[in-house]
Design an enzyme around this catalytic site. Structure first.
Site, PDB file in Angstrom:
ATOM      1  N   ASP A 253       0.829  -1.215   0.000  1.00  8.13           N
ATOM      2  CA  ASP A 253       0.000   0.000   0.000  1.00  8.13           C
ATOM      3  C   ASP A 253       0.863   1.264   0.000  1.00  8.13           C
ATOM      4  O   ASP A 253       1.966   1.276   0.548  1.00  8.13           O
ATOM      5  CB  ASP A 253      -0.911  -0.022   1.240  1.00  8.13           C
ATOM      6  CG  ASP A 253      -2.110   0.892   1.076  1.00  8.13           C
ATOM      7  OD1 ASP A 253      -2.339   1.391  -0.038  1.00  8.13           O
ATOM      8  OD2 ASP A 253      -2.820   1.107   2.083  1.00  8.13           O
TER       9      ASP A 253
ATOM     10  N   ASN B  28     -10.907  -2.235  -5.668  1.00 17.03           N
ATOM     11  CA  ASN B  28     -10.067  -1.339  -6.473  1.00 17.03           C
ATOM     12  C   ASN B  28     -10.661  -1.000  -7.848  1.00 17.03           C
ATOM     13  O   ASN B  28     -10.240  -0.036  -8.492  1.00 17.03           O
ATOM     14  CB  ASN B  28      -8.645  -1.899  -6.639  1.00 17.03           C
ATOM     15  CG  ASN B  28      -7.835  -1.877  -5.358  1.00 17.03           C
ATOM     16  OD1 ASN B  28      -6.986  -2.733  -5.127  1.00 17.03           O
ATOM     17  ND2 ASN B  28      -8.086  -0.904  -4.488  1.00 17.03           N
TER      18      ASN B  28
HETATM   19  C1  IPE Z   1      -5.299  -2.661  -0.240  1.00 15.51           C
HETATM   20  O1  IPE Z   1      -4.977  -1.362  -0.549  1.00 15.51           O
HETATM   21  C2  IPE Z   1      -5.423  -3.482  -1.466  1.00 15.51           C
HETATM   22  C3  IPE Z   1      -4.190  -3.707  -2.205  1.00 15.51           C
HETATM   23  C4  IPE Z   1      -2.978  -3.360  -1.864  1.00 15.51           C
HETATM   24  C5  IPE Z   1      -4.385  -4.389  -3.424  1.00 15.51           C
HETATM   25  P1  IPE Z   1      -6.114  -0.246  -0.762  1.00 15.51           P
HETATM   26  O2  IPE Z   1      -5.419   1.041  -0.754  1.00 15.51           O
HETATM   27  O3  IPE Z   1      -6.924  -0.574  -1.941  1.00 15.51           O
HETATM   28  O4  IPE Z   1      -7.011  -0.479   0.531  1.00 15.51           O
HETATM   29  P2  IPE Z   1      -7.924   0.537   1.326  1.00 15.51           P
HETATM   30  O5  IPE Z   1      -8.908   1.084   0.363  1.00 15.51           O
HETATM   31  O6  IPE Z   1      -7.020   1.596   1.857  1.00 15.51           O
HETATM   32  O7  IPE Z   1      -8.532  -0.296   2.414  1.00 15.51           O
HETATM   33  C1  IPE Z   2      -1.472   0.174  -3.465  1.00 15.75           C
HETATM   34  O1  IPE Z   2      -1.236   1.537  -3.461  1.00 15.75           O
HETATM   35  C2  IPE Z   2      -1.642  -0.388  -4.854  1.00 15.75           C
HETATM   36  C3  IPE Z   2      -3.016  -0.812  -5.175  1.00 15.75           C
HETATM   37  C4  IPE Z   2      -4.022  -0.870  -4.369  1.00 15.75           C
HETATM   38  C5  IPE Z   2      -3.246  -1.207  -6.548  1.00 15.75           C
HETATM   39  P1  IPE Z   2      -2.434   2.575  -3.496  1.00 15.75           P
HETATM   40  O2  IPE Z   2      -2.785   2.844  -4.914  1.00 15.75           O
HETATM   41  O3  IPE Z   2      -3.557   2.102  -2.648  1.00 15.75           O
HETATM   42  O4  IPE Z   2      -1.757   3.849  -2.870  1.00 15.75           O
HETATM   43  P2  IPE Z   2      -2.415   4.881  -1.858  1.00 15.75           P
HETATM   44  O5  IPE Z   2      -2.946   4.105  -0.707  1.00 15.75           O
HETATM   45  O6  IPE Z   2      -3.489   5.606  -2.613  1.00 15.75           O
HETATM   46  O7  IPE Z   2      -1.277   5.765  -1.476  1.00 15.75           O
HETATM   47 MG    MG Z   3      -4.055   2.405  -0.678  1.00 16.26          MG
END
Ligand code: IPE
Ligand code: IPE
Ligand code: MG
Length: 239
Positions: A20, A68
């Site tokens: 994340d 996502n």
């Molecule tokens: C968790 O990250 C899912 C993945 C890394 C694929 P997200 O950024 O999507 O999760 P939330 O929305 O903060 O819970």
């Molecule tokens: C994790 O990074 C990757 C995916 C969930 C695909 P994020 O895209 O959630 O990054 P933040 O949380 O917005 O910084």
């Molecule tokens: Mg995230």
């Protein structure tokens, strides 16, 4: 002092990682979120290699949840194309390293080209046994449990399974992770302390570690720092 793997007492047999913080990493640099995903993908390759060299046996990457899909179409399209290229470019290397590649999640709904890359890689690496790498993509922990329940009911109706034989062990066989031990250790980057619908069944006894490091900045040093905090879970039976 730089830590080397041999100094570590315990290495988790099954490590799961929620990558994340890609978006925030890019935004803080005035870059588009896509660049964060690109650099994050590179970190996945580096950390996979470090895990293979450290003796991790199963490594599970959460890279795209069902939730996502709600992101901007442009970001989702970018991610799908990134996954296609990532898996295609990585295939030969993981094959040579003895890694068995597995996809956990729902294939339906993914671009055909991505399904092809996943299936070719699964097929090519299926007899490799140094380490399993699970890519958790288009996944929901709740949907996995519901899906397992459907399959169990179907098997009961077809007399392949007796109701009395449904227990925690047989239930495991209906999950995407059938045949794999549950994660021993979970790392989540970027300071968030959430499970985000990840392996809801399998994480029941897993040690959870969070770090404020954003995923694209995550290095082998951060991995070994996390391993230092890992304590294998030993069940103690009393009485
Ligand atoms: C968790 O990250 C899912 C993945 C890394 C694929 P997200 O950024 O999507 O999760 P939330 O929305 O903060 O819970
Ligand atoms: C994790 O990074 C990757 C995916 C969930 C695909 P994020 O895209 O959630 O990054 P933040 O949380 O917005 O910084
Ligand atoms: Mg995230």
């Amino acid at each position: 002092m730089k830590l080397i793997k041999t100094q570590l007492e315990n290495i988790p047999e099954h490590l799961a990682i929620i990558t994340d913080g890609n978006g925030r990493w890019a935004t803080r640099r005035g870059l588009p979120r896509s660049i964060g995903h690109k650099v994050g993908a590179r970190a996945i390759k580096t950390i996979t290699e470090a895990c293979a060299n450290s003796g991790v046996k199963i490594l599970t990457w959460y890279v795209f949840s069902i939730e996502n899909w709600k992101r901007d179409k442009a970001e989702v399209d970018y991610l799908m194309n990134l996954f296609i290229k990532f898996i295609r470019d990585w295939r030969e290397e993981i094959y040579r390293k003895g890694i068995c590649f597995r996809h956990l999640g729902i294939k339906s709904g993914l671009p055909t080209e991505l399904i092809d890359e996943i299936e070719i890689t699964e097929e090519k690496t299926k007899y490799n046994n140094k380490m399993i790498v699970n890519i958790v993509l288009n996944y929901s922990g709740k949907a996995e449990i519901v899906n397992a329940t459907h399959s169990i009911v179907r098997d009961v109706q077809m007399n392949k399974l007796r109701m009395d034989d449904i227990n925690e062990i047989t239930f495991n066989n209906y999950l995407y992770t059938a045949g794999q031990r549950d994660p021993d250790f979970l790392i989540r980057s970027s300071g968030e302390v959430r499970i985000s619908n990840f392996l809801l069944w399998q994480l029941s006894k897993t040690q959870i570690y969070t770090t404020s490091v954003l995923w694209p900045d995550f290095t082998c040093e951060h991995l070994f720092e996390a391993f230092e905090k890992y304590k294998p879970f030993i069940e103690v039976y009393k009485g």
